[in-house]
Design a protein around this motif. Structure first.
Motif, PDB file in Angstrom:
ATOM      1  N   PRO A  48      14.811   8.105  67.918  1.00  0.00           N
ATOM      2  CA  PRO A  48      13.351   8.354  68.325  1.00  0.00           C
ATOM      3  C   PRO A  48      13.332   7.467  69.439  1.00  0.00           C
ATOM      4  CG  PRO A  48      13.295   8.386  66.069  1.00  0.00           C
ATOM      5  CD  PRO A  48      14.659   7.833  66.071  1.00  0.00           C
ATOM      6  N   TRP A  49      12.565   7.680  70.441  1.00  0.00           N
ATOM      7  CA  TRP A  49      12.179   6.694  71.618  1.00  0.00           C
ATOM      8  C   TRP A  49      11.774   5.572  71.285  1.00  0.00           C
ATOM      9  CZ3 TRP A  49      13.104   7.876  76.530  1.00  0.00           C
ATOM     10  CH2 TRP A  49      13.347   9.009  77.166  1.00  0.00           C
ATOM     11  N   SER A  50      10.855   5.644  70.172  1.00  0.00           N
ATOM     12  CA  SER A  50      10.211   4.293  69.567  1.00  0.00           C
ATOM     13  C   SER A  50      11.317   3.458  69.009  1.00  0.00           C
ATOM     14  CB  SER A  50       9.123   4.641  68.459  1.00  0.00           C
ATOM     15  OG  SER A  50       9.599   5.576  67.525  1.00  0.00           O
ATOM     16  N   ASP A  51      12.399   3.846  68.498  1.00  0.00           N
ATOM     17  CA  ASP A  51      13.575   2.996  67.958  1.00  0.00           C
ATOM     18  C   ASP A  51      14.320   2.120  68.660  1.00  0.00           C
ATOM     19  OD1 ASP A  51      12.551   3.896  65.475  1.00  0.00           O
ATOM     20  OD2 ASP A  51      14.230   4.940  65.063  1.00  0.00           O
ATOM     21  N   ILE A  52      14.175   2.674  70.076  1.00  0.00           N
ATOM     22  CA  ILE A  52      15.229   1.931  71.033  1.00  0.00           C
ATOM     23  C   ILE A  52      14.880   0.623  71.204  1.00  0.00           C
ATOM     24  CG2 ILE A  52      15.963   1.775  73.556  1.00  0.00           C
ATOM     25  CD1 ILE A  52      15.459   4.866  73.432  1.00  0.00           C
ATOM     26  N   MET A  53      13.561   0.131  71.164  1.00  0.00           N
ATOM     27  CA  MET A  53      13.435  -1.143  71.378  1.00  0.00           C
ATOM     28  C   MET A  53      12.850  -1.947  70.066  1.00  0.00           C
ATOM     29  SD  MET A  53      13.780  -2.416  74.353  1.00  0.00           S
ATOM     30  CE  MET A  53      12.626  -3.801  74.449  1.00  0.00           C
ATOM     31  N   GLN A  54      13.317  -1.404  68.814  1.00  0.00           N
ATOM     32  CA  GLN A  54      12.824  -2.128  67.587  1.00  0.00           C
ATOM     33  C   GLN A  54      13.711  -3.138  67.187  1.00  0.00           C
ATOM     34  OE1 GLN A  54      10.080  -1.171  65.805  1.00  0.00           O
ATOM     35  NE2 GLN A  54       9.876  -0.215  67.774  1.00  0.00           N
ATOM     36  N   GLY A  55      15.018  -3.488  67.608  1.00  0.00           N
ATOM     37  CA  GLY A  55      15.784  -4.621  67.701  1.00  0.00           C
ATOM     38  C   GLY A  55      16.870  -4.848  68.828  1.00  0.00           C
ATOM     39  N   TYR A  56      17.274  -6.119  68.690  1.00  0.00           N
ATOM     40  CA  TYR A  56      18.409  -6.333  69.705  1.00  0.00           C
ATOM     41  C   TYR A  56      19.917  -6.106  69.285  1.00  0.00           C
ATOM     42  CZ  TYR A  56      21.038  -8.801  73.056  1.00  0.00           C
ATOM     43  OH  TYR A  56      22.003  -8.910  74.057  1.00  0.00           O
ATOM     44  N   SER A  57      20.653  -5.552  70.054  1.00  0.00           N
ATOM     45  CA  SER A  57      21.805  -5.425  69.738  1.00  0.00           C
ATOM     46  C   SER A  57      22.779  -5.351  71.115  1.00  0.00           C
ATOM     47  CB  SER A  57      22.262  -4.034  68.990  1.00  0.00           C
ATOM     48  OG  SER A  57      23.761  -3.930  69.162  1.00  0.00           O
ATOM     49  N   MET A  58      23.861  -6.116  71.299  1.00  0.00           N
ATOM     50  CA  MET A  58      24.493  -6.329  72.406  1.00  0.00           C
ATOM     51  C   MET A  58      25.231  -4.733  72.693  1.00  0.00           C
ATOM     52  SD  MET A  58      26.800  -9.920  72.020  1.00  0.00           S
ATOM     53  CE  MET A  58      25.771 -11.417  71.757  1.00  0.00           C
ATOM     54  N   ASN A  59      25.160  -4.040  71.956  1.00  0.00           N
ATOM     55  CA  ASN A  59      25.860  -2.686  72.411  1.00  0.00           C
ATOM     56  C   ASN A  59      24.503  -1.901  72.779  1.00  0.00           C
ATOM     57  OD1 ASN A  59      28.367  -1.381  72.060  1.00  0.00           O
ATOM     58  ND2 ASN A  59      27.496   0.037  71.183  1.00  0.00           N
ATOM     59  N   ASN A  60      23.513  -2.266  72.690  1.00  0.00           N
ATOM     60  CA  ASN A  60      22.195  -1.544  73.281  1.00  0.00           C
ATOM     61  C   ASN A  60      21.810  -1.973  74.492  1.00  0.00           C
ATOM     62  OD1 ASN A  60      20.166   0.091  73.641  1.00  0.00           O
ATOM     63  ND2 ASN A  60      18.709  -0.908  71.866  1.00  0.00           N
ATOM     64  N   HIS A  61      22.291  -1.344  75.732  1.00  0.00           N
ATOM     65  CA  HIS A  61      21.834  -1.583  76.947  1.00  0.00           C
ATOM     66  C   HIS A  61      20.430  -1.036  77.243  1.00  0.00           C
ATOM     67  CE1 HIS A  61      26.628  -2.354  77.650  1.00  0.00           C
ATOM     68  NE2 HIS A  61      25.962  -3.007  76.854  1.00  0.00           N
ATOM     69  N   TYR A  62      19.275  -1.744  77.323  1.00  0.00           N
ATOM     70  CA  TYR A  62      18.152  -0.978  76.984  1.00  0.00           C
ATOM     71  C   TYR A  62      17.771   0.041  78.086  1.00  0.00           C
ATOM     72  CZ  TYR A  62      17.265  -4.277  73.033  1.00  0.00           C
ATOM     73  OH  TYR A  62      17.378  -4.985  71.967  1.00  0.00           O
ATOM     74  N   LEU A  63      17.724  -0.585  79.267  1.00  0.00           N
ATOM     75  CA  LEU A  63      17.403   0.392  80.449  1.00  0.00           C
ATOM     76  C   LEU A  63      18.238   1.593  80.644  1.00  0.00           C
ATOM     77  CD1 LEU A  63      15.302   0.557  82.597  1.00  0.00           C
ATOM     78  CD2 LEU A  63      16.648  -0.850  84.110  1.00  0.00           C
ATOM     79  N   PHE A  64      19.378   1.396  80.408  1.00  0.00           N
ATOM     80  CA  PHE A  64      20.603   2.331  80.062  1.00  0.00           C
ATOM     81  C   PHE A  64      20.256   3.465  79.056  1.00  0.00           C
ATOM     82  CE2 PHE A  64      24.461   4.731  79.394  1.00  0.00           C
ATOM     83  CZ  PHE A  64      24.794   5.396  80.606  1.00  0.00           C
ATOM     84  N   THR A  65      20.269   2.926  77.956  1.00  0.00           N
ATOM     85  CA  THR A  65      19.798   3.740  76.882  1.00  0.00           C
ATOM     86  C   THR A  65      18.568   4.843  76.967  1.00  0.00           C
ATOM     87  OG1 THR A  65      20.703   2.128  75.475  1.00  0.00           O
ATOM     88  CG2 THR A  65      19.354   3.826  74.279  1.00  0.00           C
ATOM     89  N   LEU A  66      17.653   3.965  77.652  1.00  0.00           N
ATOM     90  CA  LEU A  66      16.409   4.884  77.946  1.00  0.00           C
ATOM     91  C   LEU A  66      16.834   6.135  78.964  1.00  0.00           C
ATOM     92  CD1 LEU A  66      13.650   2.034  78.558  1.00  0.00           C
ATOM     93  CD2 LEU A  66      13.909   3.735  76.436  1.00  0.00           C
ATOM     94  N   GLN A  67      17.355   5.681  79.990  1.00  0.00           N
ATOM     95  CA  GLN A  67      17.993   6.723  81.063  1.00  0.00           C
ATOM     96  C   GLN A  67      18.858   7.546  80.373  1.00  0.00           C
ATOM     97  OE1 GLN A  67      19.567   3.651  83.557  1.00  0.00           O
ATOM     98  NE2 GLN A  67      17.702   3.215  84.434  1.00  0.00           N
ATOM     99  N   SER A  68      19.813   7.305  79.552  1.00  0.00           N
ATOM    100  CA  SER A  68      20.778   8.440  78.774  1.00  0.00           C
ATOM    101  C   SER A  68      19.724   9.201  78.054  1.00  0.00           C
ATOM    102  CB  SER A  68      21.692   7.422  78.036  1.00  0.00           C
ATOM    103  OG  SER A  68      22.706   8.364  77.619  1.00  0.00           O
ATOM    104  N   LYS A  69      18.961   8.698  77.566  1.00  0.00           N
ATOM    105  CA  LYS A  69      18.252   9.473  76.527  1.00  0.00           C
ATOM    106  C   LYS A  69      17.239  10.593  77.205  1.00  0.00           C
ATOM    107  CE  LYS A  69      15.010   9.424  72.353  1.00  0.00           C
ATOM    108  NZ  LYS A  69      16.120  10.354  71.745  1.00  0.00           N
ATOM    109  N   LEU A  70      16.725  10.137  78.393  1.00  0.00           N
ATOM    110  CA  LEU A  70      16.047  10.953  79.247  1.00  0.00           C
ATOM    111  C   LEU A  70      16.989  12.067  79.788  1.00  0.00           C
ATOM    112  CD1 LEU A  70      13.473  11.728  80.795  1.00  0.00           C
ATOM    113  CD2 LEU A  70      14.472  10.225  82.641  1.00  0.00           C
ATOM    114  N   SER A  71      18.227  11.567  80.246  1.00  0.00           N
ATOM    115  CA  SER A  71      19.159  12.514  80.692  1.00  0.00           C
ATOM    116  C   SER A  71      19.330  13.588  79.654  1.00  0.00           C
ATOM    117  CB  SER A  71      20.563  11.922  81.297  1.00  0.00           C
ATOM    118  OG  SER A  71      21.574  12.800  81.527  1.00  0.00           O
TER     119      SER A  71
END
Length: 404
Positions: A48-71
């Protein structure tokens, strides 16, 4: 810093380079995913969109993740859709490198540098990777442009743009902070040197501080939900690194050889020779740019050294990809160094016009080498996950049908 006036042919060449860049990044874009992409997609993009910013991980490139999900929300659950933002930012980096090279070295160097980054094996590889490295390179290159322009003509708007780019880079990947910290150190040295001479412009002190404040406040807003996780992750890195079975990955010398080896596809003494040649030509480029853009090369060097020091201090693996943003900058230094060398050779034999033809020939040689190397992007998958799966299935099936 003087800005070159463009002709119609320059716009045509730039458009052709960008068209080539995007075509090279679209070829094979739907190839199978590799491990890091799978982790990112399964853990973050498909949630879910709401879970993307629920925690930090070096494998989660936040801005890119949001864009990839939008794509994938727009185009569907396709491998190419997960990677599409990387393609766009990879192509955008080609344009940004052209813009930067034009500012610091002129339009001829800009065309050659942009063409080489368009053909770069590493740049194409990461442009087809569902992670945020090409986006980090794009924002970092814009940051270099705005920094140099802001120092040359301190305008508040330029530095505010710099602050927004800073925030976008670090929100894409946390190591972007090291790049802008290196620029901050260079700015601080410059301010102190000018202040001691009594030549410090007021705008060169205040406008960068305003830009930095904009960037840091934006970052605080972005990272506020995960700051405790960021601190915990960074603090635990040294513990895991101490028991790392691959200790050589923490060696900067390994990083240099691995970066060169993956670029030229060979081992032995050749990577060392290539690395030495790159250093030599880059030094010539650094000396050549000292008059026109004196801060450019020091900022590149400052970022590389600061990144090395911090990674070693944290006990982290020194992956070549941590220096991915520097590839375009080093290419500019190489092209400037080649241009200066060929001009010198022409003057040395008393035929200055010969230098121009030698530069064209040298540029053509670099382009041909890049074309030969880039083919490896399409010859095999990033990781043969499908082959590994088929092998495991064949073994499992054989065991089930085996009758003692």
């Amino acid at each position: 810093m003087q800005y070159t006036v463009l002709r119609s042919v320059d716009y045509f060449l730039l458009a052709a380079i960008l068209a080539l860049a995007i075509v090279l990044r679209l070829i094979g874009l739907n190839a199978p995913l590799w491990y890091d992409e799978i982790v990112t997609i399964q853990s973050y993009v498909r949630g879910p969109w709401s879970d993307i910013m629920q925690g930090y991980s070096m494998n989660n490139h936040y801005l890119f993740t949001l864009q990839s999900k939008l794509s994938t929300s727009v185009f569907g659950d396709h491998i190419w859709a997960y990677r599409l933002p990387a393609v766009l930012f990879g192509t955008g980096t080609v344009l940004a490198i052209w813009w930067l090279a034009r500012d610091v070295a002129g339009v001829a160097v800009a065309h050659v540098s942009a063409l080489l980054i368009a053909l770069s094996y590493h740049q194409v590889w990461f442009s087809q990777n569902a992670r945020g490295y090409t986006e980090l390179a794009f924002w970092s290159t814009l940051g270099m442009i705005f920094f140099l322009r802001g120092v040359n003509a301190p305008k508040r708007g330029t530095w505010v743009a710099y602050g927004l780019v800073l925030a976008a880079a670090v929100f894409t990947h946390l190591t972007g902070a090291f790049f802008f910290a290196a620029q901050g150190l260079v700015w601080l040295v410059l301010v102190i040197a000018l202040a001691l001479k009594g030549q410090l412009p007021r705008d060169l002190l205040l406008s960068p501080l305003i830009g930095a404040t904009v960037g840091l406040l934006s970052l605080a807003a972005f990272y506020a939900p995960v700051i405790p996780d960021v601190l915990n992750t960074v603090g635990s890195v040294s513990e895991t690194s101490a028991v790392d079975l691959m200790q050589e990955y923490q060696n900067p010398i390994w990083t240099v050889f691995e970066g060169v080896r993956t670029a030229i596809g060979t081992a032995g003494a050749l990577p060392l020779l290539v690395a030495l040649a790159v250093v030599a030509v880059s030094c010539i480029g650094t000396a050549t740019l000292h008059g026109r853009a004196p801060l450019f090369a020091p900022m590149v060097l400052a970022h590389i050294l600061l990144m090395l020091v911090l990674l070693l201090a944290l006990g982290m693996r020194v992956w070549p990809r941590f220096f991915f943003t520097d590839i375009g900058f080093i290419l500019i230094l190489i092209v400037v160094g080649v241009s200066a060398t060929t001009r010198f050779a022409g003057r040395l034999v008393g035929r200055p016009t010969l230098g121009r033809y030698l530069f064209i020939a040298a540029s053509a040689a670099m382009v041909l080498i890049s074309i030969a190397l880039i083919q490896r992007n399409y010859s095999a998958p990033k990781q043969d996950m499908a082959g590994a799966y088929e092998m495991a299935e064949s073994i499992r099936t054989a065991e089930q049908t085996y009758i003692p």
